[in-house]
Design an enzyme around this catalytic site. Structure first.
Site, PDB file in Angstrom:
ATOM      1  N   ASN A   7       0.858  -1.180   0.000  1.00  0.00           N
ATOM      2  CA  ASN A   7       0.000   0.000   0.000  1.00  0.00           C
ATOM      3  C   ASN A   7       0.898   1.234   0.000  1.00  0.00           C
ATOM      4  OD1 ASN A   7      -1.798   2.044   0.497  1.00  0.00           O
ATOM      5  ND2 ASN A   7      -2.668   1.150   2.354  1.00  0.00           N
ATOM      6  N   ARG A  91      -2.683  -2.047  -3.377  1.00  0.00           N
ATOM      7  CA  ARG A  91      -3.880  -1.241  -3.136  1.00  0.00           C
ATOM      8  C   ARG A  91      -3.822  -0.022  -4.054  1.00  0.00           C
ATOM      9  NH1 ARG A  91      -5.061   3.285   1.215  1.00  0.00           N
ATOM     10  NH2 ARG A  91      -7.261   3.512   0.796  1.00  0.00           N
ATOM     11  N   HIS A 180     -12.871   3.349   0.230  1.00  0.00           N
ATOM     12  CA  HIS A 180     -12.884   2.329   1.291  1.00  0.00           C
ATOM     13  C   HIS A 180     -13.621   1.072   0.816  1.00  0.00           C
ATOM     14  CE1 HIS A 180     -12.815   5.774   4.484  1.00  0.00           C
ATOM     15  NE2 HIS A 180     -11.583   5.313   4.315  1.00  0.00           N
ATOM     16  N   HIS A 208     -17.725   2.778   8.205  1.00  0.00           N
ATOM     17  CA  HIS A 208     -16.261   2.717   8.320  1.00  0.00           C
ATOM     18  C   HIS A 208     -15.824   4.046   8.931  1.00  0.00           C
ATOM     19  CE1 HIS A 208     -12.117   1.654   6.722  1.00  0.00           C
ATOM     20  NE2 HIS A 208     -11.994   2.935   7.024  1.00  0.00           N
ATOM     21  N   LEU A 209     -15.576   4.032  10.235  1.00  0.00           N
ATOM     22  CA  LEU A 209     -15.284   5.274  10.955  1.00  0.00           C
ATOM     23  C   LEU A 209     -13.840   5.274  11.437  1.00  0.00           C
ATOM     24  CD1 LEU A 209     -18.569   5.451  13.114  1.00  0.00           C
ATOM     25  CD2 LEU A 209     -18.197   6.249  10.774  1.00  0.00           C
ATOM     26  N   GLY A 210     -13.000   5.927  10.673  1.00  0.00           N
ATOM     27  CA  GLY A 210     -11.595   6.085  11.061  1.00  0.00           C
ATOM     28  C   GLY A 210     -11.240   7.538  10.868  1.00  0.00           C
ATOM     29  N   ARG A 241     -11.159  16.251   7.302  1.00  0.00           N
ATOM     30  CA  ARG A 241     -11.946  16.603   6.110  1.00  0.00           C
ATOM     31  C   ARG A 241     -13.358  17.029   6.508  1.00  0.00           C
ATOM     32  NH1 ARG A 241     -10.908  11.080   3.419  1.00  0.00           N
ATOM     33  NH2 ARG A 241      -8.654  11.044   3.680  1.00  0.00           N
ATOM     34  N   PHE A 285      -9.603  11.079  17.655  1.00  0.00           N
ATOM     35  CA  PHE A 285     -10.842  10.879  18.412  1.00  0.00           C
ATOM     36  C   PHE A 285     -10.590  10.506  19.876  1.00  0.00           C
ATOM     37  CE2 PHE A 285     -12.586  10.894  14.185  1.00  0.00           C
ATOM     38  CZ  PHE A 285     -13.850  11.444  14.348  1.00  0.00           C
ATOM     39  N   GLU A 385      -8.145  -4.702   5.551  1.00  0.00           N
ATOM     40  CA  GLU A 385      -8.018  -4.429   4.121  1.00  0.00           C
ATOM     41  C   GLU A 385      -6.879  -5.232   3.496  1.00  0.00           C
ATOM     42  OE1 GLU A 385      -8.570  -0.205   5.294  1.00  0.00           O
ATOM     43  OE2 GLU A 385      -9.227   0.041   3.230  1.00  0.00           O
TER      44      GLU A 385
HETATM   45  P1  AMP Z   1      -8.077   4.553  11.260  1.00  0.00           P
HETATM   46  O1  AMP Z   1      -8.040   5.667  10.252  1.00  0.00           O
HETATM   47  O2  AMP Z   1      -9.044   3.467  10.921  1.00  0.00           O
HETATM   48  O3  AMP Z   1      -6.708   4.044  11.607  1.00  0.00           O
HETATM   49  O4  AMP Z   1      -8.657   5.212  12.616  1.00  0.00           O
HETATM   50  C1  AMP Z   1      -7.953   6.208  13.274  1.00  0.00           C
HETATM   51  C2  AMP Z   1      -8.875   6.905  14.265  1.00  0.00           C
HETATM   52  O5  AMP Z   1      -9.414   5.944  15.193  1.00  0.00           O
HETATM   53  C3  AMP Z   1      -8.142   7.945  15.093  1.00  0.00           C
HETATM   54  O6  AMP Z   1      -8.840   9.167  15.093  1.00  0.00           O
HETATM   55  C4  AMP Z   1      -8.128   7.363  16.478  1.00  0.00           C
HETATM   56  O7  AMP Z   1      -8.229   8.355  17.427  1.00  0.00           O
HETATM   57  C5  AMP Z   1      -9.362   6.490  16.493  1.00  0.00           C
HETATM   58  N1  AMP Z   1      -9.208   5.479  17.539  1.00  0.00           N
HETATM   59  C6  AMP Z   1      -8.317   4.463  17.588  1.00  0.00           C
HETATM   60  N2  AMP Z   1      -8.436   3.794  18.752  1.00  0.00           N
HETATM   61  C7  AMP Z   1      -9.411   4.408  19.469  1.00  0.00           C
HETATM   62  C8  AMP Z   1     -10.006   4.214  20.746  1.00  0.00           C
HETATM   63  N3  AMP Z   1      -9.598   3.245  21.544  1.00  0.00           N
HETATM   64  N4  AMP Z   1     -10.995   5.037  21.130  1.00  0.00           N
HETATM   65  C9  AMP Z   1     -11.410   6.040  20.322  1.00  0.00           C
HETATM   66  N5  AMP Z   1     -10.884   6.276  19.114  1.00  0.00           N
HETATM   67  C10 AMP Z   1      -9.910   5.486  18.684  1.00  0.00           C
END
Ligand code: AMP
Length: 398
Positions: A7, A91, A180, A208-210, A241, A285, A385
């Site tokens: 990736n 990817r 995604h 999908h919340l990241g 964003r 977060f 992924e």
């Molecule tokens: P990703 O883009 O899928 O890697 O997700 C990253 C986001 O997930 C970041 O904003 C992190 O703060 C949040 N995150 C990861 N672990 C936790 C957790 N234990 N509690 C709350 N948010 C989390």
């Protein structure tokens, strides 16, 4: 057979070596700061220790070479010879309208990916550099492209067209694509398997919340709508964003602050989302949640707005599918944050959804967080992924 999953970002390269049959991760790692001073490779063999090694990486070719050296290292490596790598799965962010599924990479495919560069200027060129570097160092090894956009190519016209002059779609292919896709496909199928139901019979919403975040509506195994659009800027409020906004805001800010379109795009991509809404407090977060628990006003308004947008998209997709059987949470936040899941699910009572508060406190595994009486199953399904890319790659070369 072992599959190398690659990736490539503009200055980074993540990799995993996966056994295609047992689906175990044999080694994984990351090259950081490619083309910048201070580049390093982080490498972890399964069951071994993580190492960080500083090494010059003027381009992705050197980065890939370092990855292959690490994998074949006589002491810490996991393979004796590069011949043990049966294929490389890449990817690729944008496949435009040309790719509705993964494909074996040929010269024509490379050209077609290049044609999509304009649609993903930060990602596709880096993806192409990664492919070229692997081809150079592993001639004869099949290369497979797995596209972030492919799963959403099943969206109907009514979902992917914007309400702008149709000539822009005809001339420039300006439409909604969604991203995604590998994650939405993986998670929705896993959810059906986990519930012991037939994927093709289900209506599933995947959240999908990241740091990047999107929702999709998956009906009978096909994505019929998703919240990201031409680019990953549309839809939910994300880490940095903005997600959906009134387009006139761009002109308004430009006039008020004397900015041009590049400045505005930078604000919408890098300075907005929960970072912007919290007054610059954090895009992470975890920080926002801690502050929310302390009642800090900026974090309370930010997380409430974030959750509200997700709730609205869920409602829209229940309408789009005329019902829903399961709602899944995935990615960094979706998998880990019971607070965010609560803030969202407490507004879904109209669907007959009931959350098991105790179950919702758990994390890190496939699980149902709704009660037995809930009319809709609500699940947490960790996304993977890399495994999805390895599966697609293996399926194509088997
Ligand atoms: P990703 O883009 O899928 O890697 O997700 C990253 C986001 O997930 C970041 O904003 C992190 O703060 C949040 N995150 C990861 N672990 C936790 C957790 N234990 N509690 C709350 N948010 C989390």
């Amino acid at each position: 057979m072992k599959i190398l999953v690659v990736n490539c970002g503009s200055s980074s390269l993540k990799f995993q070596l996966i056994d295609a049959v047992s689906e175990e991760v044999i080694a994984k790692g990351l090259c950081e700061r490619i083309g910048i001073d201070g580049s390093q490779i982080v490498y972890t063999p399964a069951g071994g220790e993580k190492t960080k090694t500083q090494a010059p990486m003027p381009s992705h070719v050197e980065a890939i070479q370092l990855v292959l050296d690490a994998l074949t290292d006589p002491e810490t490596g996991v393979i004796r010879d590069l011949d043990e790598i049966g294929a490389v799965g890449h990817r690729i962010v944008h496949g435009g309208e040309k790719f509705a599924k993964a494909t074996i990479i040929t010269a024509e495919v490379m050209e077609a990916i290049k044609d999509c560069n304009e649609l993903a200027p930060l990602h596709n060129p880096a993806n192409l550099i990664g492919i070229t570097a692997c081809q150079k160092l592993m001639p004869g090894t099949p290369m497979i492209a797995v596209f972030d956009t492919a799963f959403h190519q099943s969206m109907p016209e009514e979902a992917y067209l914007y309400g702008i002059p149709y000539e822009y779609y005809e001339k420039y292919k300006i439409r909604r694509y969604g991203f995604h896709g590998t994650s939405h496909a993986f998670v929705s199928r896993e959810a059906a398997d986990f519930l012991g139901k037939k994927y093709e019979d289900m209506k599933i919403i995947v959240c999908h919340l990241g740091n990047g975040a999107s929702v999709s509506a998956v009906e009978q195994g096909h994505s019929i709508d998703t919240s990201m659009g031409l680019t990953p800027l549309e839809g939910l409020i994300m880490g940095t964003r903005s997600g959906d906004i009134d387009p006139s805001i761009m002109e308004f800010i430009a006039h008020k602050e004397g900015k041009d379109v590049n400045d505005i795009m930078n604000i919408l991509n890098k300075k907005s989302g929960v970072l912007g809404l919290s007054g610059g407090f954090s895009s992470d977060f975890r920080d926002l949640e801690d502050a929310y628990m302390e009642g800090q006003e900026a974090s309370v308004r930010t997380l409430k707005a974030f959750a509200y947008r997700v709730v609205k998209y869920i409602g829209a997709y229940v309408a789009a599918m005329n019902g829903v059987d399961a709602i899944c949470f995935t990615a960094g936040l979706g998998e880990n944050s019971s607070l965010i899941r609560n803030l969202i699910c407490e507004r879904l009572g109209y669907l007959g959804i009931e959350i098991d508060r105790k179950q919702n406190e758990k994390r890190g595994e496939d699980m149902i967080i709704s009660t037995k009486d809930s009319d809709v199953d609500v699940l947490v399904i960790p996304t993977n992924e890399e495994l999805a890319i390895a599966r697609e790659t293996y399926r194509l070369i088997k």
